[in-house]
Design a protein around this motif. Sequence first.
Motif, short mmCIF file in Angstrom:
data_model
loop_
_atom_site.label_atom_id
_atom_site.label_comp_id
_atom_site.label_asym_id
_atom_site.label_seq_id
_atom_site.Cartn_x
_atom_site.Cartn_y
_atom_site.Cartn_z
N PRO A 1 54.00 88.94 98.07
CA PRO A 1 54.78 88.66 99.28
C PRO A 1 54.49 89.65 100.40
N ARG A 2 54.35 89.13 101.60
CA ARG A 2 54.13 89.98 102.79
C ARG A 2 55.04 89.48 103.91
N VAL A 3 55.78 90.40 104.49
CA VAL A 3 56.71 90.06 105.55
C VAL A 3 56.40 90.94 106.76
N ALA A 4 56.07 90.30 107.87
CA ALA A 4 55.72 91.05 109.08
C ALA A 4 56.74 90.75 110.18
N LEU A 5 57.02 91.79 110.97
CA LEU A 5 58.09 91.69 111.95
C LEU A 5 57.56 91.82 113.38
N VAL A 6 58.16 91.05 114.28
CA VAL A 6 57.84 91.08 115.70
C VAL A 6 58.89 91.91 116.43
N ASN A 7 58.44 92.81 117.29
CA ASN A 7 59.33 93.55 118.18
C ASN A 7 60.32 94.46 117.46
N MET A 8 59.89 95.01 116.33
CA MET A 8 60.76 95.93 115.57
C MET A 8 60.19 97.34 115.56
N GLY A 9 59.27 97.63 116.47
CA GLY A 9 58.69 98.96 116.56
C GLY A 9 57.60 98.97 117.60
N SER A 10 56.79 100.01 117.62
CA SER A 10 55.74 100.10 118.63
C SER A 10 54.53 99.24 118.28
N THR A 11 54.47 98.77 117.03
CA THR A 11 53.46 97.78 116.64
C THR A 11 54.18 96.71 115.83
N THR A 12 53.48 95.61 115.56
CA THR A 12 53.99 94.69 114.57
C THR A 12 53.99 95.45 113.23
N VAL A 13 55.03 95.29 112.44
CA VAL A 13 55.15 96.12 111.22
C VAL A 13 55.52 95.25 110.03
N ARG A 14 55.17 95.76 108.84
CA ARG A 14 55.58 95.08 107.62
C ARG A 14 56.94 95.59 107.18
N ALA A 15 57.74 94.68 106.64
CA ALA A 15 59.05 95.05 106.10
C ALA A 15 58.84 95.42 104.63
N ARG A 16 58.47 96.68 104.41
CA ARG A 16 58.06 97.10 103.06
C ARG A 16 59.19 96.97 102.05
N GLY A 17 60.41 97.30 102.51
CA GLY A 17 61.55 97.23 101.59
C GLY A 17 61.78 95.80 101.11
N VAL A 18 61.62 94.85 102.02
CA VAL A 18 61.80 93.44 101.66
C VAL A 18 60.72 93.02 100.67
N GLU A 19 59.51 93.44 100.94
CA GLU A 19 58.39 93.07 100.06
C GLU A 19 58.59 93.62 98.65
N GLU A 20 59.02 94.88 98.58
CA GLU A 20 59.29 95.51 97.26
C GLU A 20 60.36 94.74 96.51
N ALA A 21 61.43 94.41 97.22
CA ALA A 21 62.54 93.70 96.59
C ALA A 21 62.10 92.33 96.08
N LEU A 22 61.31 91.64 96.90
CA LEU A 22 60.83 90.31 96.49
C LEU A 22 59.94 90.42 95.26
N ALA A 23 59.05 91.43 95.28
CA ALA A 23 58.14 91.62 94.14
C ALA A 23 58.92 91.92 92.87
N ALA A 24 60.11 92.54 93.03
CA ALA A 24 60.94 92.87 91.87
C ALA A 24 61.88 91.72 91.50
N GLY A 25 61.75 90.60 92.22
CA GLY A 25 62.51 89.41 91.84
C GLY A 25 63.84 89.24 92.54
N ALA A 26 64.07 89.98 93.62
CA ALA A 26 65.34 89.86 94.33
C ALA A 26 65.45 88.50 95.01
N SER A 27 66.68 88.06 95.25
CA SER A 27 66.92 86.81 95.98
C SER A 27 66.56 87.04 97.46
N PRO A 28 66.33 85.95 98.20
CA PRO A 28 66.06 86.12 99.65
C PRO A 28 67.14 86.93 100.34
N ALA A 29 68.39 86.65 100.05
CA ALA A 29 69.48 87.37 100.73
C ALA A 29 69.46 88.86 100.40
#
Lengths: 275, 157
Positions: free
Chosen positions: A204-232
């Motif tokens: 899973p890869r999640v990228a964000l628009v307008n959340m910093g000085s560059t487009t950035v990945r939401a690493r925490g979300v990706e980790e959680a998804l990889a560990a089987g967390a629900s979308p919420a």
Amino acid sequence: MIPASFEYRRAGSVDEALALLRQDPDGTKLLAGGHSLLPLMKLRLATPGVLVDVGRIGGLSYVRDAGDHVAIGALTRHRDLETSDVARSEVPLLAHVAGQVGDPQVRHRGTIGGSLAHGDPASDLPAAVLALGGTLVVQGPGGTREVPVDGFFLGFLETALGPDEMLTEIRVRKGAAGWGFQKFNRRAQDWAIVGVAAVVGSDPRVALVNMGSTTVRARGVEEALAAGASPADAAARAAEGLDPPSDLNASTEYRQHLVTVLVRRALEGATTGRG
Amino acid sequence: MQVTVTVNGVPETHDVETRTLLVQYLREVRGLTGTNIGCDTTSCGACTVLMDGESVKSCTVLAAQADAHEIITIEGMAAADGTMHPIQQAFQEHHGLQCGYCTPGMVMAAASFLQEHPQPSEAEVREGLEGNLCRCTGYHNIVQAVLAAASPPEAVR
């Protein structure tokens, strides 16, 4: 508003563009569709001495099935990417996002290469390419090199492109299991206040628009998804470690909240196949 | 620099400054003032013209980029005998304007949109015109006009 004076040169090939760039790399800008550069020039935020028009270079506008990935020419306009059969079937996230950029008039002129080379964190396509783990093909005096998108966006309007280099192709992997895109703005055609491009599946890869000085990945979300967390549950970590800008449209805190909502929607859309 | 641009079917060659914007070229060099300048920042769409048949915002295109291309402006929509283009006709019949400032851009954006979406839904029309702002009408009659222009001629009457 009129841009400052500049010398206009037209390149007929990538080699010619590179040769023109080499004459004065720091004082020269490449012009493709012009929909990022010309507004900056009209506001005199950019005052290049020389403008090299690469918009007429043949053979750099294509969307091609290249086996395990799709190859997109840097001069491919948003409209052509949005309506490409190859993009729609093999990388639907990218085709969808291309159709969300600006408005129809902008999509008739703007190019994917121009959008990525501009490196605006508020733009949609950089996030889509980041979510897809794309590779950028760059030509320069030393030949051709491939830059993974994770190392391409270095700062606000700053990329790994050298002043004497030109982005010529974008490659994105095929076969993403599910994807989602969310863009929140208050006026039609506007930039996203916050945007989310998500790819789910085994990587899973999640990228964000307008959340910093560059487009950035939401690493925490990706980790959680990889560990089987629900979308919420995964989405609750969307603002982790991020310090988004505060501007006329939204405060930092507003964006930090909004991103959790939009990531949840993007992931729910992705996992249920709604896009 | 020298540019040769075909505007409404008429090619002309002129010397222009490299920084000349297409909208300035159309208004000041070609004398076609039907194309309005609104926001001048790629937002409002008042300056929309067709470049090789597709809508573009002429405040964000250099005349140099239009060199050797074909431009259609609002002046090129009506027939030679003055008969209005079906989209213009529909704007008139459905009262798709008040002050009229956005109208040339709206008509040109609609022309390009209808090429790409010959039988659009109302929602598609609204999305298709998102690059054009109108500060008078609330858009309702503009959308009705575009929908009418999309229908076969007998339905417009």
